[in-house]
Design an enzyme around this catalytic site. Structure first.
Site, PDB file in Angstrom:
ATOM      1  N   ASN A 109     -10.198  -4.728  -7.779  1.00  0.00           N
ATOM      2  CA  ASN A 109      -9.021  -3.856  -7.648  1.00  0.00           C
ATOM      3  C   ASN A 109      -8.151  -3.956  -8.907  1.00  0.00           C
ATOM      4  O   ASN A 109      -7.094  -4.584  -8.933  1.00  0.00           O
ATOM      5  CB  ASN A 109      -8.224  -4.257  -6.394  1.00  0.00           C
ATOM      6  CG  ASN A 109      -7.194  -3.211  -6.008  1.00  0.00           C
ATOM      7  OD1 ASN A 109      -6.886  -2.304  -6.799  1.00  0.00           O
ATOM      8  ND2 ASN A 109      -6.651  -3.329  -4.808  1.00  0.00           N
ATOM      9  N   GLU A 154      -3.201 -12.431  -2.903  1.00  0.00           N
ATOM     10  CA  GLU A 154      -4.639 -12.294  -3.157  1.00  0.00           C
ATOM     11  C   GLU A 154      -4.933 -10.819  -3.407  1.00  0.00           C
ATOM     12  O   GLU A 154      -4.332  -9.953  -2.778  1.00  0.00           O
ATOM     13  CB  GLU A 154      -5.477 -12.736  -1.946  1.00  0.00           C
ATOM     14  CG  GLU A 154      -5.569 -14.230  -1.757  1.00  0.00           C
ATOM     15  CD  GLU A 154      -4.540 -14.725  -0.763  1.00  0.00           C
ATOM     16  OE1 GLU A 154      -3.977 -13.887  -0.025  1.00  0.00           O
ATOM     17  OE2 GLU A 154      -4.283 -15.941  -0.726  1.00  0.00           O
ATOM     18  N   ALA A 187       0.845  -1.205   0.000  1.00  0.00           N
ATOM     19  CA  ALA A 187       0.000   0.000   0.000  1.00  0.00           C
ATOM     20  C   ALA A 187       0.875   1.248   0.000  1.00  0.00           C
ATOM     21  O   ALA A 187       1.964   1.267   0.589  1.00  0.00           O
ATOM     22  CB  ALA A 187      -0.918   0.011   1.225  1.00  0.00           C
ATOM     23  N   TYR A 216       0.406  -5.975 -10.755  1.00  0.00           N
ATOM     24  CA  TYR A 216       0.928  -7.333 -10.587  1.00  0.00           C
ATOM     25  C   TYR A 216       1.227  -7.990 -11.941  1.00  0.00           C
ATOM     26  O   TYR A 216       2.247  -8.653 -12.113  1.00  0.00           O
ATOM     27  CB  TYR A 216      -0.068  -8.197  -9.792  1.00  0.00           C
ATOM     28  CG  TYR A 216      -0.353  -7.661  -8.402  1.00  0.00           C
ATOM     29  CD1 TYR A 216       0.657  -7.077  -7.642  1.00  0.00           C
ATOM     30  CD2 TYR A 216      -1.631  -7.718  -7.846  1.00  0.00           C
ATOM     31  CE1 TYR A 216       0.395  -6.566  -6.379  1.00  0.00           C
ATOM     32  CE2 TYR A 216      -1.897  -7.219  -6.583  1.00  0.00           C
ATOM     33  CZ  TYR A 216      -0.881  -6.639  -5.856  1.00  0.00           C
ATOM     34  OH  TYR A 216      -1.131  -6.132  -4.611  1.00  0.00           O
TER      35      TYR A 216
HETATM   36  C1  LIG Z   1      -1.916  -0.732  -5.591  1.00  0.00           C
HETATM   37  C2  LIG Z   1      -0.977   0.398  -5.187  1.00  0.00           C
HETATM   38  C3  LIG Z   1      -0.005  -0.113  -4.125  1.00  0.00           C
HETATM   39  C4  LIG Z   1      -0.164   0.830  -6.424  1.00  0.00           C
HETATM   40  O1  LIG Z   1       0.792   1.790  -6.019  1.00  0.00           O
HETATM   41  P1  LIG Z   1       1.154   3.043  -6.928  1.00  0.00           P
HETATM   42  O2  LIG Z   1       2.361   3.675  -6.339  1.00  0.00           O
HETATM   43  O3  LIG Z   1      -0.039   3.899  -7.119  1.00  0.00           O
HETATM   44  O4  LIG Z   1       1.484   2.327  -8.317  1.00  0.00           O
HETATM   45  P2  LIG Z   1       2.632   2.757  -9.347  1.00  0.00           P
HETATM   46  O5  LIG Z   1       2.582   4.223  -9.582  1.00  0.00           O
HETATM   47  O6  LIG Z   1       3.922   2.172  -8.902  1.00  0.00           O
HETATM   48  O7  LIG Z   1       2.131   2.034 -10.671  1.00  0.00           O
HETATM   49  C5  LIG Z   1       2.783   0.872 -11.162  1.00  0.00           C
HETATM   50  C6  LIG Z   1       1.858   0.176 -12.126  1.00  0.00           C
HETATM   51  O8  LIG Z   1       0.631  -0.173 -11.492  1.00  0.00           O
HETATM   52  C7  LIG Z   1      -0.442  -0.051 -12.420  1.00  0.00           C
HETATM   53  N1  LIG Z   1      -1.330   1.012 -11.949  1.00  0.00           N
HETATM   54  C8  LIG Z   1      -1.135   1.836 -10.887  1.00  0.00           C
HETATM   55  N2  LIG Z   1      -2.203   2.657 -10.732  1.00  0.00           N
HETATM   56  C9  LIG Z   1      -3.076   2.343 -11.714  1.00  0.00           C
HETATM   57  C10 LIG Z   1      -4.360   2.829 -12.067  1.00  0.00           C
HETATM   58  N3  LIG Z   1      -4.967   3.803 -11.381  1.00  0.00           N
HETATM   59  N4  LIG Z   1      -4.987   2.248 -13.126  1.00  0.00           N
HETATM   60  C11 LIG Z   1      -4.405   1.246 -13.813  1.00  0.00           C
HETATM   61  N5  LIG Z   1      -3.168   0.751 -13.522  1.00  0.00           N
HETATM   62  C12 LIG Z   1      -2.519   1.295 -12.496  1.00  0.00           C
HETATM   63  C13 LIG Z   1       0.183   0.301 -13.759  1.00  0.00           C
HETATM   64  O9  LIG Z   1       0.513  -0.915 -14.402  1.00  0.00           O
HETATM   65  C14 LIG Z   1       1.458   1.012 -13.329  1.00  0.00           C
HETATM   66  O10 LIG Z   1       2.476   0.949 -14.292  1.00  0.00           O
HETATM   67  P3  LIG Z   1       2.582   2.103 -15.442  1.00  0.00           P
HETATM   68  O11 LIG Z   1       2.738   3.392 -14.701  1.00  0.00           O
HETATM   69  O12 LIG Z   1       3.794   1.706 -16.218  1.00  0.00           O
HETATM   70  O13 LIG Z   1       1.297   2.030 -16.197  1.00  0.00           O
HETATM   71  C15 LIG Z   1      -1.764   1.653  -4.663  1.00  0.00           C
HETATM   72  O14 LIG Z   1      -2.719   2.004  -5.633  1.00  0.00           O
HETATM   73  C16 LIG Z   1      -2.453   1.423  -3.335  1.00  0.00           C
HETATM   74  O15 LIG Z   1      -1.873   1.625  -2.273  1.00  0.00           O
HETATM   75  N6  LIG Z   1      -3.738   1.024  -3.361  1.00  0.00           N
HETATM   76  C17 LIG Z   1      -4.513   0.776  -2.136  1.00  0.00           C
HETATM   77  C18 LIG Z   1      -4.062  -0.485  -1.438  1.00  0.00           C
HETATM   78  C19 LIG Z   1      -4.193  -1.685  -2.348  1.00  0.00           C
HETATM   79  O16 LIG Z   1      -5.177  -1.858  -3.058  1.00  0.00           O
HETATM   80  N7  LIG Z   1      -3.186  -2.575  -2.285  1.00  0.00           N
HETATM   81  C20 LIG Z   1      -3.188  -3.827  -3.025  1.00  0.00           C
HETATM   82  C21 LIG Z   1      -3.845  -4.877  -2.186  1.00  0.00           C
HETATM   83  S1  LIG Z   1      -3.879  -6.461  -2.995  1.00  0.00           S
END
Ligand SMILES: CC(C)(COP(=O)(O)OP(=O)(O)OC[C@H]1O[C@@H](n2cnc3c(N)ncnc32)[C@H](O)[C@@H]1OP(=O)(O)O)[C@@H](O)C(=O)NCCC(=O)NCCS
Length: 153
Positions: free
Chosen positions: A110, A105, A72, A117
């Site tokens: 999401n 999981e 997260a 992933y």
């Molecule tokens: C999931 C999470 C950790 C991603 O972190 P983030 O720092 O925003 O992601 P990044 O900026 O590193 O993005 C990496 C890749 O993720 C994907 N991604 C991230 N945000 C996205 C969005 N809003 N829509 C689609 N793809 C997305 C893309 O593939 C992206 O690669 P790209 O920039 O080359 O397209 C963040 O959104 C989060 O904390 N979410 C809430 C908690 C959660 O859901 N955790 C996962 C539980 S299983």
């Protein structure tokens, strides 16, 4: 921003991220337990220039299998590559301790996390019915085999 191994004193910072990110957050006590169980777990934190924790990722490892517990990033820091960086650091540490495969999981709704992933080499392997609560939802189980891990700059 830096990514470093989590320390026991990071539990409250991780808990703050957890509360922002999930409808059913882990308790601070549960996080403390995770950070103490270093034989089985590894945790990394994303730290701002001011020393605040802005994200974290964790994994359990048993024999040659890893299981991601959570990843997260605080909302203000999303979409900047930090989630991917955290996961890459964690996964490369898991390969180093002998994991051949890593599972996780994720809620079926999401899609942004699933996209992240898949970018790293994970593929869906099964569904766990009603795995999540608040709201009740299925989990998609995903696996990344070491040889499928993708590194692209
Ligand atoms: C999931 C999470 C950790 C991603 O972190 P983030 O720092 O925003 O992601 P990044 O900026 O590193 O993005 C990496 C890749 O993720 C994907 N991604 C991230 N945000 C996205 C969005 N809003 N829509 C689609 N793809 C997305 C893309 O593939 C992206 O690669 P790209 O920039 O080359 O397209 C963040 O959104 C989060 O904390 N979410 C809430 C908690 C959660 O859901 N955790 C996962 C539980 S299983």
């Amino acid at each position: 921003m830096i990514v470093r191994k989590a320390q026991k004193t990071d539990a409250s910072g991780i808990f703050a991220v957890e509360r922002e990110a999930f409808s059913v957050p882990w308790s601070q006590v549960a996080i403390q337990r995770e950070l103490q169980n270093t034989a089985l777990t590894m945790y990394y934190v994303l730290v701002t220039d001011r020393g605040d924790i802005a994200g974290y990722a964790g994994l359990w490892h048993v024999a040659d299998e890893g299981q991601i517990t959570n990843v997260a990033v605080l909302p203000a820091f999303r979409g900047k590559g930090y989630g991917e960086l955290l996961l890459r650091v964690l996964m490369e540490a898991a390969w180093r301790v002998g994991c051949a495969s890593i599972f996780l999981e994720v809620r079926v709704s999401n899609l942004s996390a699933q996209q992240l992933y898949r970018k790293l080499g994970y593929a869906a392997v099964s569904v766990r019915r009603a795995y999540y609560s608040q709201p009740t939802e299925d989990a998609c189980v995903m696996e990344c085999k070491k040889e499928r891990y993708c590194w692209s700059i």
